[in-house]
Design an enzyme around this catalytic site. Structure first.
Site, mmCIF file in Angstrom:
data_model
loop_
_atom_site.group_PDB
_atom_site.id
_atom_site.type_symbol
_atom_site.label_atom_id
_atom_site.label_comp_id
_atom_site.label_asym_id
_atom_site.label_seq_id
_atom_site.Cartn_x
_atom_site.Cartn_y
_atom_site.Cartn_z
ATOM 1 N N HIS A 246 5.185 -7.984 16.254
ATOM 2 C CA HIS A 246 5.268 -7.299 14.677
ATOM 3 C C HIS A 246 5.852 -6.020 15.115
ATOM 4 O O HIS A 246 6.210 -5.403 15.982
ATOM 5 C CB HIS A 246 3.537 -6.800 14.851
ATOM 6 C CG HIS A 246 3.195 -6.240 13.560
ATOM 7 N ND1 HIS A 246 3.844 -4.830 13.139
ATOM 8 C CD2 HIS A 246 2.466 -6.617 12.570
ATOM 9 C CE1 HIS A 246 3.215 -4.669 12.009
ATOM 10 N NE2 HIS A 246 2.170 -5.941 11.455
ATOM 11 N N ARG A 266 3.786 0.117 5.280
ATOM 12 C CA ARG A 266 4.880 -0.154 4.342
ATOM 13 C C ARG A 266 4.657 -0.966 3.003
ATOM 14 O O ARG A 266 5.131 -0.483 2.060
ATOM 15 C CB ARG A 266 5.731 -1.193 5.182
ATOM 16 C CG ARG A 266 6.911 -0.413 6.301
ATOM 17 C CD ARG A 266 7.107 -1.488 7.188
ATOM 18 N NE ARG A 266 6.317 -2.287 7.991
ATOM 19 C CZ ARG A 266 6.509 -3.489 8.401
ATOM 20 N NH1 ARG A 266 7.544 -4.017 8.011
ATOM 21 N NH2 ARG A 266 5.459 -3.931 9.156
#
Ligand SMILES: Cc1cc2nc3c(=O)[nH]c(=O)nc-3n(C[C@H](O)[C@H](O)[C@H](O)COP(=O)(O)OP(=O)(O)OC[C@H]3O[C@@H](n4cnc5c(N)ncnc54)[C@H](O)[C@@H]3O)c2cc1C
Ligand code: FES
Lengths: 630, 248, 261
Positions: A246, A266
């Site tokens: 990740h 994000r």
């Protein structure tokens, strides 16, 4: 020794396990759920962002075909397309079902389930509750299990007549009768006593393998037990070389290194910058995604409010791309002071909005790192997060090659291809958890009165007792530590032939050492002993990972080879399949050809896009299929 | 920036035991759970402790640190002075299995006694329509990570073992409130909240709220509103009369 | 089925820690302060009830308002009434004090504070309580706490009267210090009253569909905000009412005499 008879034994009480158990019980099967931690604490509680399901609540253009395309693209077309198809089609029903069991997702204005943006998903697609979606899901399923137990209590006067949870109980071996599964062998963590399950069908839902790496978002449970149990029982693992790092894990303080920073940061507007203040993701858009992502910051920013007319910002590229980009920035010396890059929402959203949308991130940084994310940027770096590989199963029933063995969730392989899209796991758990539960129930029905006999209990018992009985052996914590370092450094996010080979040698030695570990203390809740037992699984799985990583001479998704940086269409057709002997020796990885996609599915894609992934030969097949359908 | 920290940890099986002293390395940025893990890896391999996520999300690592119920993974070492001796004990209200691990089955038993979510029969999955403002209250309660520290700290059972049979504890009284406020729940939960689950035992002294790692306002937002709902049903003569007269 | 539940360790009991608490902070400080504060208020209140100098034009001491007997001076009577008449010879404050006192006594915040500081049940979190048995608010007399909402209705009335008193003072003596003390006190009393948990329940807390009652939802949102400050308001209004009351009495007694008093 304690012994129980069941129709279906589900190993794992995460999303996949619980959904499977619910299904088996709803089909009238006596079902046991076994899990290593307390009920309701499985890894699924940590999932943050959401569950992907093309309900089209926020953007009505969304449907299963778009979701299917996104999933295949994210997995670089290596996915088991049938699984991707079922997943895209059934995910909405599974999410709605949760709501009928009491889940409370965040809502849209018209009262439907709200959906949020996530990397690799074309439309806002993730059903979520703030950033604690996994908690909502596991609690809902847990409460559904309780509801079924209450029903059984009404009818039979016993809550546990049809479904019982064996919490803090670890399975160390699957038991067989000839070729077929006949049960499982486990020990109670609490007492150290052993327990045998006599059951014709076993569903593996044990999650991932991240604990073989130092920097990981995974917990102690992720020792690859299910992967190893399946191997030892004679089933195959596929795609083990694909491990998702990740892009955004915490990097500081050291003790929390690896803990996840959800992608929703994000999705909700957070941007990645390097030490020069540059939004570097614009420099890392790969060719295959060139036309889908914004090329200027202005366009990227506009996309948050107007998605129809703008392309998404490259911060939302699939995880493998972002993780590699961050890795490259740090290597190039443009990292943050503590060895990551900056992730900033504070300049993008008002403070109150951040607290509302990302409450647990706010809390996590405040409490663990003394960072107020509404006022300053976070520092983040890649962390081992998810294993795409797993038990090779039949898409429709979750059946592995061993009769009576089923797998669902992270422990199964194929669905996500070489890289999983965020949010696709939670929905995967539900869709294939249900299917595996149903598959197991149908298998039990097909057996009729024949029940396989339990064998091999003594061997399993001796194996589990060994670390306690051995004197003067090695400290299991040290072996574990060394394995984690080896895997992190040599089979990590960027791989090289020489390094992977070195890792394999190291793993070989560690295997030796692991057979000589000692756990002082008694049987009652003895973590040293538990770790000594888990080591076998971690080592076995690590060996598969390393061997497959060595074989695959290309870079794709969660497998990046420094010495073979390109993606090769030839390799797309090949799956790497891992198997071993029942004693864990002779781990083998062999190639297997991927089945071609069904015509109606492959024609959902543009030829231009496919040409980046497929061989000439396959493209010719595509042309033929397209002609036929038109 | 590391130093030698002084720890006193409860060791023992089945409640019998003693506080054992350890001196152990503590590094910058660490939490209590990190130090416990270092003890495991270096000095006491069989020291039992529960944990999973190490990020305050799973509620496994509940313990009492210097007498206060805390999550081990969210208690930073920097909140203590370097020469302070830190005492770590298991949760007091539950029987000890070993060291810091307690038997929390009381909680699972209580969870099972509360009737589940009961939607109207005629609403199909996918047809649910709820406004955000209508789900927000229950959503707050669903943030619960079931660390059981509220039940642990609640004096009703912490100091009075005998109340365990008829008191569900803040965690599960909050669960009742959550369901009672759910826009689609049709079950009647008011009488049983009071009679079967012991809402009346709560004297709103708010320790549950004080220890909640998720900062859920258990008392103000769940228990008191639930008490008020019970008053509607059981203790309010006017409402009672109104209901008699204007029977729907 | 061979169902047999897992055997647990031989002895299942709590950690045999003998101490009442392992807390190392000053956990006794909060209950001690609360005890002192509430005790002080009780003593003051007792004195104030029997003190006769509760009125001085245009101020009336909050502890004695509204004054409902003929024993009260004209100006002190609410709207000039004296509904109780002249048979009542005890201090007039006694008639009405039951309402605010009952309101505070059954208030969810005060309950917490006196259960903790007076009854030590528990004195502080994770500190053992001294009692052998505990039944909470399940039976008489404490089950009566449930009537809190009726005291709330009464308290609303009292709040209104105190505001009325303060406004009267404002009209008659806008530049008086006493006027402003009474105004601030009335505001705090009203805010404290509105921040009550029962009030929150009445506005919309009892509903399950806020979205169908937008006005009530807005009221609830407002009350909820106040409610989060219930403790602070409880203490602020406790002291303001004491200060205001004391101030009026001092003026009435002629102890405070400056021109703008
Ligand atoms: C921090 C984090 C955030 C994530 N966020 C998202 C997200 O936003 N969206 C998304 O889709 N996915 C997300 N994921 C991925 C997703 O949460 C996991 O892949 C998924 O929860 C795995 O579920 P599972 O049911 O397969 O296994 P788990 O939930 O991990 O459950 C495994 C179960 O197996 C049991 N078990 C294991 N071994 C044994 C054994 N030997 N004997 C008995 N029991 C055993 C364990 O006790 C446990 O109960 C996230 C993952 C992490 C770590
Ligand atoms: S380990 Fe999960 S809350 Fe502490």
């Amino acid at each position: 020794m304690e012994r129980h008879e069941y129709d279906v034994v589900v190993i794992g009480a995460g999303g996949a396990g619980l959904r499977a158990a619910i299904e088996a019980r709803q089909q009238g099967k006596r079902t046991a759920i076994i899990c290593k931690s307390l009920f309701g604490k499985a890894h699924t509680v940590m999932a943050e962002g959401g569950a992907a399901a093309a309900m089209g609540n926020v953007n009505s253009d969304d449907n299963w075909m778009v979701h299917f395309r996104d999933t295949m693209r994210g997995g670089k077309f290596l996915n088991n397309w049938r699984m991707a198809e079922l997943h895209a089609k059934e995910a909405p029903d599974r999410v709605w079902e949760l709501e009928a069991w009491g889940a409370l997702f965040d809502r849209t204005k018209d009262g439907k389930i709200s959906q949020r943006n996530f990397g690799g998903h074309e439309y806002p697609r993730l059903a979520h509750v703030g950033d604690r979606t996994g908690l909502e899901m596991i609690r809902t399923l847990q409460q559904r299990v309780v509801a079924l137990q209450q029903e059984d209590f009404e009818v039979h006067g016993d809550y546990e007549a049809y479904i019982k949870v064996f919490a803090e109980c670890t399975v160390t071996r699957l038991l067989k009768d000839g070729d077929a599964i006949s049960g499982a062998f486990a020990y109670w963590r609490e007492t150290g006593k052993f327990i045998t399950f006599d059951a014709p069908a076993v569903v593996l839902a044990t999650g991932g393998i991240g604990k073989s790496f130092v920097v990981t978002s995974n917990s102690w449970e992720y020792t690859g037990d299910g992967h190893a149990l399946a191997l030892l029982a004679g089933a195959q693992l596929i795609n083990m070389e694909f491990i998702q790092f990740h892009p955004t894990g915490m990097v500081w303080p050291p003790s929390v290194r690896g803990i996840l920073v959800t992608e929703s940061v994000r999705g909700d507007g957070g941007v990645l910058t390097n030490s020069e203040g540059r939004r570097f993701m614009f420099d890392y858009i790969p060719d295959v995604f060139k036309d889908k992502y914004a090329t200027t910051e202005e366009e990227g920013d506009r996309w948050y409010t107007d998605q129809a007319n703008n392309r998404r910002p490259p911060e939302l590229l699939p995880r493998d791309e972002v993780a590699r980009a961050i890795n490259a920035e740090v290597k190039a010396g443009r990292g943050s002071p503590q060895g990551g890059v900056f992730l900033d929402v504070s300049s993008r959203l008002p403070a109150a909005e951040i607290v509302k949308r990302l409450p647990s991130m706010h809390h996590q940084f405040k409490e663990l790192a003394d960072v107020d994310i509404t006022a300053e940027p976070m520092q983040v770096g890649p962390t081992c997060h998810y294993v795409m590989g797993g038990v090779e199963v039949d898409a429709d029933t979750g059946a592995a090659s061993v009769p009576g063995l089923f797998a669902a969730g992270e422990v199964s392989g194929g669905m996500h291809g070489s890289n999983r899209l965020g949010g696709n796991s939670l929905s995967d758990l539900l869709v294939f958890g249900r299917r595996a539960g149903a598959g197991a129930a149908a298998y039990v029905d097909s057996l009729g009165a024949r029940r396989p006999q339990v064998t091999g209990v003594e061997e399993a018992h001796a194996e589990a007792m060994a670390p306690l009985e051995r004197q003067g052996g090695e400290n299991p914590y040290e072996v574990h530590h060394e394995l984690q370092r080896t895997m992190n450094e040599l089979v990590g996010i960027i791989r090289k032939e020489s390094e992977v080979a070195e890792a394999l040698e190291a793993v070989e030695k560690l295997k030796e050492r692991a057979t000589n570990t000692t756990a002082p203390g008694g049987k009652i809740y003895n973590p040293g002993w538990h770790l000594a037992i888990d080591l076998r699984n971690m080592l076995l799985v690590s060996e598969c990972v390393a061997k497959a990583a060595l074989l695959r001479q290309e870079s794709r998704g969660g497998h990046t080879r420094d010495d073979y940086p390109a993606m090769e269409p030839e390799w797309r057709r090949k799956l790497l399949v891992c198997s071993s002997k029942p004693d864990g020796s002779e781990v083998q990885v062999v190639e297997k050809t991927q089945v071609s996609m069904r015509d109606d599915l492959i024609t959902l894609f543009d030829r231009a896009e496919l040409s980046k992934y497929l061989t000439e030969e396959e493209l010719a097949e595509y042309d033929a299929a397209a002609k036929e359908l038109s | 920036m590391s130093y030698k920290g002084k720890f006193r940890v409860w060791r023992g099986e089945g409640g019998e035991g003693r506080l054992e002293d350890f001196t152990v390395e503590v590094n910058e940025g660490e939490v209590v759970l990190d130090v416990i893990h270092r003890l495991q890896a270096t000095q006491a391999p069989d020291l039992a402790v529960r944990w999973n996520c190490k990020a305050g999300k799973c509620g496994s690592c509940s313990m009492e640190i210097n007498g206060k119920p805390r999550l081990g993974c969210m208690t930073r070492m920097s909140t203590f002075t370097e020469d302070e001796t830190i005492t770590v004990t298991p949760m007091r209200t539950f029987p000890v299995i070993k060291d810091l691990v307690t038997d929390v089955s009381y909680n699972y038993q209580k969870a099972r006694e509360i009737p589940s979510f009961t939607p109207p029969k005629d609403v199909k999955p996918g047809e649910y329509r709820m406004q955000q403002i209508d789900v927000e209250r229950s959503q707050e309660f669903r943030k619960c990570i079931e660390c059981f520290m509220c039940n642990n700290v609640c004096h009703v059972i912490r100091d009075h073992e005998e109340n365990k049979t008829h008191f569900a504890g803040p965690r599960f009284l909050m669960r009742i409130a959550e369901l009672d406020m759910h826009p689609y729940d049709v079950a009647d939960r008011k009488d049983s909240a009071q009679e079967d689950h012991g809402l009346g035992y709560c004297n709103i002294t708010k320790c549950c709220t004080e220890v909640c790692p998720e900062h859920i306002k258990i008392t103000d937002n769940a228990l008191i509103p639930m008490k008020e709902r019970v008053v509607d049903r059981k203790y309010d003569p006017l409402v009672w009369l109104g209901n008699k007269i204007f029977r729907r | 089925m061979t169902q047999q539940t897992a055997e647990s360790p031989a002895r299942k009991q709590r950690a045999q820690l003998k101490v009442r608490t392992l807390r190392t902070d000053r956990w006794w400080l909060a209950p001690a302060l609360t005890f002192a504060g509430l005790t002080f208020f009780l003593i003051y209140g007792f004195w104030a009830i029997f003190d006769k100098s509760y009125f001085v034009e245009p101020y009336i001491a909050p502890f004695s308002s509204p004054c409902l007997t003929t024993a009260c001076p004209e100006g002190a009577r609410l709207f000039g009434w004296a509904p109780i008449g002249d048979w009542f010879t005890l201090p007039p404050g006694l008639i009405i004090l039951g309402l605010p006192a009952g309101f505070r006594f059954t208030c969810y915040y005060y309950r917490k504070s006196y259960y903790r500081s007076f009854w030590l049940s528990p004195p502080a979190c994770a500190v053992g309580e001294p009692h052998k048995k505990y039944t909470g608010e399940t039976r008489l007399p404490l089950v009566i706490q449930n009537v809190h909402r009726y005291f709330f209705y009464g308290a609303i009335l009292i709040g209104a009267i105190l505001s009325y008193d303060a406004v009267l003072a404002l009209i008659h003596k806008p530049a008086g210090l006493g006027t402003w003390i009474l105004l601030v006190n009335a505001a705090l009393i009203v805010l404290y009253t509105l921040s009550c948990h029962s009030c929150r329940h009445i506005t919309a807390g009892r509903l399950n569909h806020f979205s169908k009652h937008p006005l009530r939802y807005r009221a609830w949102t407002f009350v909820s905000k106040l409610n989060a400050k219930h403790m602070q308001l409880a203490w602020a209004s406790l002291f303001s009412v004491m200060i205001a009351d004391f101030y009026v009495r001092m003026v009435a007694k002629g102890v405070i005499t400056f021109p703008f008093a």
